[in-house]
Write a protein that holds these residues in place. Sequence first.
Motif, short mmCIF file in Angstrom:
data_model
loop_
_atom_site.label_atom_id
_atom_site.label_comp_id
_atom_site.label_asym_id
_atom_site.label_seq_id
_atom_site.Cartn_x
_atom_site.Cartn_y
_atom_site.Cartn_z
N LEU A 287 -12.29 17.24 -19.94
CA LEU A 287 -12.83 16.44 -18.84
C LEU A 287 -12.92 14.96 -19.19
N SER A 288 -12.91 14.63 -20.47
CA SER A 288 -12.90 13.21 -20.83
C SER A 288 -11.51 12.60 -20.62
N ILE A 289 -10.52 13.46 -20.45
CA ILE A 289 -9.15 12.99 -20.18
C ILE A 289 -8.75 13.25 -18.73
N PHE A 290 -9.11 14.41 -18.22
CA PHE A 290 -8.70 14.85 -16.89
C PHE A 290 -9.92 14.98 -15.99
N ILE A 312 -1.69 15.87 -12.08
CA ILE A 312 -2.78 16.82 -11.80
C ILE A 312 -2.21 18.19 -11.46
N ALA A 313 -1.14 18.21 -10.68
CA ALA A 313 -0.51 19.49 -10.34
C ALA A 313 0.04 20.17 -11.60
N GLY A 314 0.67 19.39 -12.48
CA GLY A 314 1.19 19.95 -13.73
C GLY A 314 0.09 20.53 -14.59
N TYR A 315 -1.01 19.80 -14.71
CA TYR A 315 -2.16 20.31 -15.47
C TYR A 315 -2.64 21.63 -14.88
N ASN A 316 -2.83 21.67 -13.56
CA ASN A 316 -3.37 22.87 -12.91
C ASN A 316 -2.45 24.08 -13.05
N LEU A 320 -3.36 27.52 -15.18
CA LEU A 320 -3.22 28.88 -14.64
C LEU A 320 -2.35 29.74 -15.55
N VAL A 321 -1.27 29.17 -16.07
CA VAL A 321 -0.40 29.91 -17.00
C VAL A 321 -1.21 30.33 -18.23
N GLY A 322 -1.97 29.40 -18.79
CA GLY A 322 -2.77 29.72 -19.97
C GLY A 322 -3.79 30.81 -19.71
N LYS A 323 -4.47 30.74 -18.57
CA LYS A 323 -5.49 31.74 -18.25
C LYS A 323 -4.88 33.08 -17.87
N SER A 324 -3.62 33.08 -17.47
CA SER A 324 -2.94 34.34 -17.16
C SER A 324 -2.34 34.98 -18.40
N LEU A 325 -2.06 34.20 -19.44
CA LEU A 325 -1.46 34.75 -20.65
C LEU A 325 -2.34 35.78 -21.32
N THR A 326 -3.67 35.69 -21.12
CA THR A 326 -4.56 36.68 -21.74
C THR A 326 -4.41 38.05 -21.09
N ALA A 327 -3.71 38.13 -19.96
CA ALA A 327 -3.38 39.42 -19.38
C ALA A 327 -2.25 40.09 -20.14
N ILE A 328 -1.58 39.32 -20.99
CA ILE A 328 -0.46 39.83 -21.79
C ILE A 328 -0.85 39.96 -23.26
N TYR A 329 -1.53 38.92 -23.78
CA TYR A 329 -1.92 38.93 -25.18
C TYR A 329 -3.22 38.15 -25.35
N THR A 371 -0.06 16.27 -20.82
CA THR A 371 -0.93 16.76 -19.75
C THR A 371 -0.75 18.26 -19.55
N CYS A 372 0.49 18.73 -19.58
CA CYS A 372 0.75 20.16 -19.43
C CYS A 372 0.21 20.95 -20.62
N LEU A 373 0.34 20.41 -21.83
CA LEU A 373 -0.23 21.07 -23.01
C LEU A 373 -1.76 21.09 -22.93
N LEU A 374 -2.35 20.02 -22.41
CA LEU A 374 -3.80 19.98 -22.21
C LEU A 374 -4.23 21.13 -21.31
N GLY A 375 -3.50 21.34 -20.20
CA GLY A 375 -3.82 22.42 -19.29
C GLY A 375 -3.59 23.79 -19.89
N LEU A 376 -2.47 23.97 -20.60
CA LEU A 376 -2.13 25.27 -21.21
C LEU A 376 -3.18 25.70 -22.23
N THR A 377 -3.53 24.80 -23.14
CA THR A 377 -4.52 25.14 -24.17
C THR A 377 -5.91 25.31 -23.58
N ASN A 378 -6.25 24.49 -22.58
CA ASN A 378 -7.53 24.64 -21.90
C ASN A 378 -7.63 26.04 -21.30
N GLY A 379 -6.57 26.46 -20.60
CA GLY A 379 -6.60 27.75 -19.92
C GLY A 379 -6.66 28.92 -20.88
#
Length: 425
Positions: A287-290, A312-316, A320-329, A371-379
Motif C-alpha cells: 500500500l505504500s507503493i500502490f 492498476i489493472a496489471g496489478y489487480n 488474482l493470479v497469485g491468490k488463485s495459485l494456492t488452489a494449485i500449490y 507492478t505485476c510482480l508486486l501484485g503476484l507476490t502480494n496475492g
Amino acid sequence: MVLSNDSRDELAREEESSPSHSLLSKNNSKIKIPNDSFNLAYLIYFTLGAGFLLPWNAFITAVDYFDYLYPDASVDRVFAVVYMLVCLACLLVIVPFAHRSDASVRINAGLALFILSLLVVPVMDVVYIKGRTGLYSGYYVTVASVGLSGVADALVQGGIIGSAGELSGRYMQAVVAGTAASGVLVSVLRIVTKAIFAQDAHGLRRSANLYFSVSIVFMAICIVFYNIADRLPVIKYYKDLKIQAVNEDKIEEGSLTGSLLKKTLWDIVGTVKWYGFGIVLIYMVTLSIFPGYITEDVHSEILKDWYPILLIAGYNVFDLVGKSLTAIYILESSKVAVGACVARLLFYPLFLVCLHGPKFFRTEIPVTVLTCLLGLTNGYFTSVLMIKAPKTVQIQHAQTAGIVIVVFLVIGLAVGSVVAWFWVI
C-alpha cells in the motif's frame, strides 16, 4: 478459481494435522464431510470476498472523478489513510468481543453500511455537486463516507474471514481470491468507461456513478448469498464441529470470562503472530507503493493518462493470479513464506530506481514488470498465510484467529498508507 481435487486433498492432509482438526477427529472420524454441491459454498465465499473490497475499489478507482472535483486534495492518499485507520480502530474494538457477538449480525450490518456509504457519492452528485469543481464541503462528506465504509469493512471482513477460518482451507482460499477479483472487476469497468465515455465532467460523472451503482447491486447480492450460506450442509457440518468444541471447552474449563478470556486471546495472538508479521509486511510494502505511487509518481509520454489505469489493472490481474495459485500449490513452510514477505522490502529500492535511476528504468517496461510482480507476490503470500493461520488454533478459536489476522492485515494497510506519503521523497 475452484480448487482442484489434488489441491483439496493437500488441504485436507494439512488440516488433519492441525489443532482445529485433531481436537475433534476422534469424535467425528465416522462422519463424512458433506459435498459442496456445484461448488456453491465456494462460490458464495468467493463472492463475499469480492464484496467486502469492492466499495474500497470503487472509491479509489473513481480517482479521476474526485481529482477533477477537488484538484487541491491528494485524494488517493487521504482516502487510504482514513479508510484504513477507521477500519483498524473498529477491528480493535471487535476482537475482544468476537466470541460473544453474532458474526451474522456483524456481517449483515456491515453490508448494509456499505450500501449506505456507497449511496453518498451518486446521491450527492445529483442533488448537490452536479459536476461543479471546488465544492470542498462535498469532499469532506465524501471522506466521511469513506470512513463509514471503513467501519463496514471491519464488520464484514472480520466476520467473513473469521467464519472462513472455521471451515476447510479451500473456503479461505475462495475469500482471498475473491478480494483480488473485485479489483479486476473494477479495473475492467474503469477501462471500459474510459474507452466509452469522454474524459470531461459529464463522462467522469457517468463513470463514477457506474462504479458505485455496480457496487451497490453487488452488496445486495452479498446479503442474499451470505444468508443462504449457513443453510448449506457443508457449512452446517463445520458449524456443528465448532459448537461441539465450544461445549467441550465449557465442560472442561467453564465459560471464558475475565482473566481466562484475556489469556485465551493473548494465546491466540501469540500463536498467529508470525503469520501476522508477514501479513503486516506484505501490505505495508504494497500500500505504500500502490495505488499512490502508481497514480501520482510515474508518467508515460506514450500512454499518458492510460498509464496508471493499465498499471492498476496489471496489478489487480496478477494479484488474482497469485491468490488463485494456492488452489494449485500451497507453500508448506510458513518460515519461507514469512521470509519471502521480508524480501519484498526490495520493492522499495527497485521502484525508487524507476523514479530517479537510469533512463531505461524510468520507462514503461520496468515499471510494468515490477507492478505485476508486486501484485503476484502480494496475492500468493497473502493467500498462503491467511489459509494457514486459523489452522494453527483449535476450531473454537479459529474465528478469533481469523479476525486477529485481519487486524494485522489492516495494520499493514494503515502503515503502508502513511509510508506512502514519505518514502518517495
